[in-house]
Design a protein around this motif. Structure first.
Motif, PDB file in Angstrom:
ATOM      1  N   VAL A  15      91.455 104.448  12.761  1.00 31.01           N
ATOM      2  CA  VAL A  15      90.135 104.980  13.101  1.00 31.01           C
ATOM      3  C   VAL A  15      89.036 104.021  12.678  1.00 31.01           C
ATOM      4  O   VAL A  15      88.104 103.751  13.424  1.00 31.01           O
ATOM      5  N   VAL A  16      89.188 103.495  11.481  1.00 27.97           N
ATOM      6  CA  VAL A  16      88.172 102.572  10.984  1.00 27.97           C
ATOM      7  C   VAL A  16      88.146 101.313  11.827  1.00 27.97           C
ATOM      8  O   VAL A  16      87.094 100.821  12.225  1.00 27.97           O
ATOM      9  N   GLN A  18      89.123 100.960  14.863  1.00 34.19           N
ATOM     10  CA  GLN A  18      88.613 101.282  16.191  1.00 34.19           C
ATOM     11  C   GLN A  18      87.095 101.378  16.184  1.00 34.19           C
ATOM     12  O   GLN A  18      86.417 100.853  17.049  1.00 34.19           O
ATOM     13  N   GLY A  19      86.631 102.084  15.186  1.00 32.42           N
ATOM     14  CA  GLY A  19      85.188 102.226  15.075  1.00 32.42           C
ATOM     15  C   GLY A  19      84.500 100.886  14.895  1.00 32.42           C
ATOM     16  O   GLY A  19      83.493 100.606  15.537  1.00 32.42           O
ATOM     17  N   TYR A  23      81.902  98.804  17.802  1.00 28.14           N
ATOM     18  CA  TYR A  23      80.527  98.312  17.786  1.00 28.14           C
ATOM     19  C   TYR A  23      80.378  96.845  17.503  1.00 28.14           C
ATOM     20  O   TYR A  23      79.396  96.257  17.933  1.00 28.14           O
ATOM     21  N   LYS A 105      81.588 100.537   3.274  1.00 32.57           N
ATOM     22  CA  LYS A 105      82.098 100.979   4.569  1.00 32.57           C
ATOM     23  C   LYS A 105      81.104 101.843   5.324  1.00 32.57           C
ATOM     24  O   LYS A 105      81.240 102.045   6.524  1.00 32.57           O
ATOM     25  N   ASP A 106      80.115 102.361   4.613  1.00 26.93           N
ATOM     26  CA  ASP A 106      79.131 103.192   5.314  1.00 26.93           C
ATOM     27  C   ASP A 106      77.903 102.382   5.740  1.00 26.93           C
ATOM     28  O   ASP A 106      76.883 102.945   6.102  1.00 26.93           O
TER      29      ASP A 106
ATOM     30  N   ALA B  22      84.667 107.365  14.321  1.00 30.56           N
ATOM     31  CA  ALA B  22      84.757 106.191  13.449  1.00 30.56           C
ATOM     32  C   ALA B  22      83.384 105.628  13.130  1.00 30.56           C
ATOM     33  O   ALA B  22      83.118 105.224  11.999  1.00 30.56           O
ATOM     34  N   LEU B  26      80.035 106.754   9.905  1.00 30.86           N
ATOM     35  CA  LEU B  26      79.534 105.686   9.050  1.00 30.86           C
ATOM     36  C   LEU B  26      78.035 105.792   8.814  1.00 30.86           C
ATOM     37  O   LEU B  26      77.483 105.137   7.950  1.00 30.86           O
ATOM     38  N   PRO B 109      76.334 101.987  19.448  1.00 29.31           N
ATOM     39  CA  PRO B 109      76.371 102.964  18.363  1.00 29.31           C
ATOM     40  C   PRO B 109      75.015 103.263  17.755  1.00 29.31           C
ATOM     41  O   PRO B 109      74.737 104.419  17.406  1.00 29.31           O
TER      42      PRO B 109
END
Lengths: 206, 206
Positions: A15-16, A18-19, A23, A105-106, B22, B26, B109
DNA sequence: TCGTCCGCTGGTCTTAGGACCTGCGGAGCA
DNA sequence: TGCTCCGCAGGTCCTAAGACCAGCGGACGA
């Protein structure tokens, strides 16, 4: 246009990855050339794809991020560590092992892209206050604290208003508005109102 | 920090949901509280999780997005329709049924996060020209027609760059950039670059 | 061929924006 | 009391931004 920065994404959560890919691949100067979900795979992908920058999670099963860094000692690839507030204590060792920087990560996508470009350009992404914060186990970097008035002015900037318009809306002089603008620009580290407006949008203000 | 905006993702493709989650997760002010792959499940999740904003694909098996909207008539939840260029003809009916706005699925995003915040703040994401274009069944978004170069310049404005920075990035004179800026401002009916940047964000440019 | 569009660039000019100097009074706290 | 922060406002000054004038060459279509 110069060659895009080639990225490898290393994280055990699809998931990470992919996310991140979703972007980062939208940035015209960045190109994701591969992914890996553990350290061994990361090393194999690095050998195959020769990325410029590796985005590396430290906490993975099997060979972890620290292990990868140690084996990359002689590789020219730049490594950006992806960390979370709870993993902060691993970061100093990772930097010691050769990582060029770290991000939470955020982090927002713009800032992540900027971080990638920064370390690709040969710089490092470390600040003493950030390192200190991590070592004391504190949570994510704090938001700049705008005064109520600054926040209000920023909200109006984020609606595209000029200083004149804002002064009329708030019933104060244009000079006062300019003062608030100057102050808030410094607080959020923006060079001009356009950047401030974009910052406001990203932070849900206005 | 205020409470995060609670999101529900509704799309029959797990890949889309996964990618959305994902990167939306964030954003510190956004929180994905659930997912659904059809209309019935969406309604159930909405009842369970009481999201602030639903990101809703219109085209799904069984109870589709339109059906969901019609059953949400009295629910305070804000609905952002996820659409593609080929689904454009469904959007007017969705808006009529209560959707607060729509975005294309290929939106970047940042723009998606901004769209979420915008509708959460009570605004709508509609422009008369966008609605008009959709109602005539045209495929591509009926945006003001920017030339390729103008669009490129606008994208860089939307990253907060100055004319000088843009001229360097594109390898042209600052004078040329100014000309493109003047032209694009007129086309999108913006008074200055700040408004242009905000417009770009809203329209998924940059 | 001519007209339009596009991208590029020069010029002039005005002004909004922002940096940086200053100071006032009020509120809160040590 | 003194200090800091806040909101308000004045001043000076520089420059980035944008409007509006002009023109070039290339591509395309009538």
């Amino acid at each position: 246009m110069t060659e895009p920065i080639r990225l490898l994404l290393v994280d055990d959560h699809p998931v990470v990855r992919q996310g991140l890919r979703a972007y980062l691949d939208l940035e015209p100067d960045l190109e994701v050339v591969g992914e890996a979900d553990d350290g061994e795979q990361a090393l194999a992908r690095i050998a195959e794809t020769a990325p410029d920058v590796v985005l590396l999670d430290l906490k993975m099963p099997g060979l972890d991020g620290q292990g990868v860094l140690e084996r990359l000692a002689d590789d020219p690839v730049r490594v950006l560590v992806l960390t979370s507030a709870t993993d902060g204590e691993r970061v100093p060792a990772a930097i010691e092992a050769g990582a060029a920087g770290f991000v939470y990560k955020d982090i927002d996508p713009d800032a992540l892209a900027a971080a990638v470009r920064t370390i690709h350009a040969g710089q490092t992404l470390l600040s003493p206050s950030a390192m200190r914060g991590l070592m004391t186990g504190s949570s994510a970097p704090p938001e700049p604290t705008l005064t109520p008035r600054e926040r209000q002015v920023l909200g109006l900037i984020a609606r595209g208003q000029t200083n004149r318009q804002i002064s009329r809306a708030l019933g104060v002089s244009e000079k006062t508005v300019k003062t608030h603008v100057t102050n808030l620009l410094r607080r959020i580290d923006a060079a001009d109102r356009t950047q401030a407006a974009l910052w406001a949008v990203r932070h849900g203000i206005g």
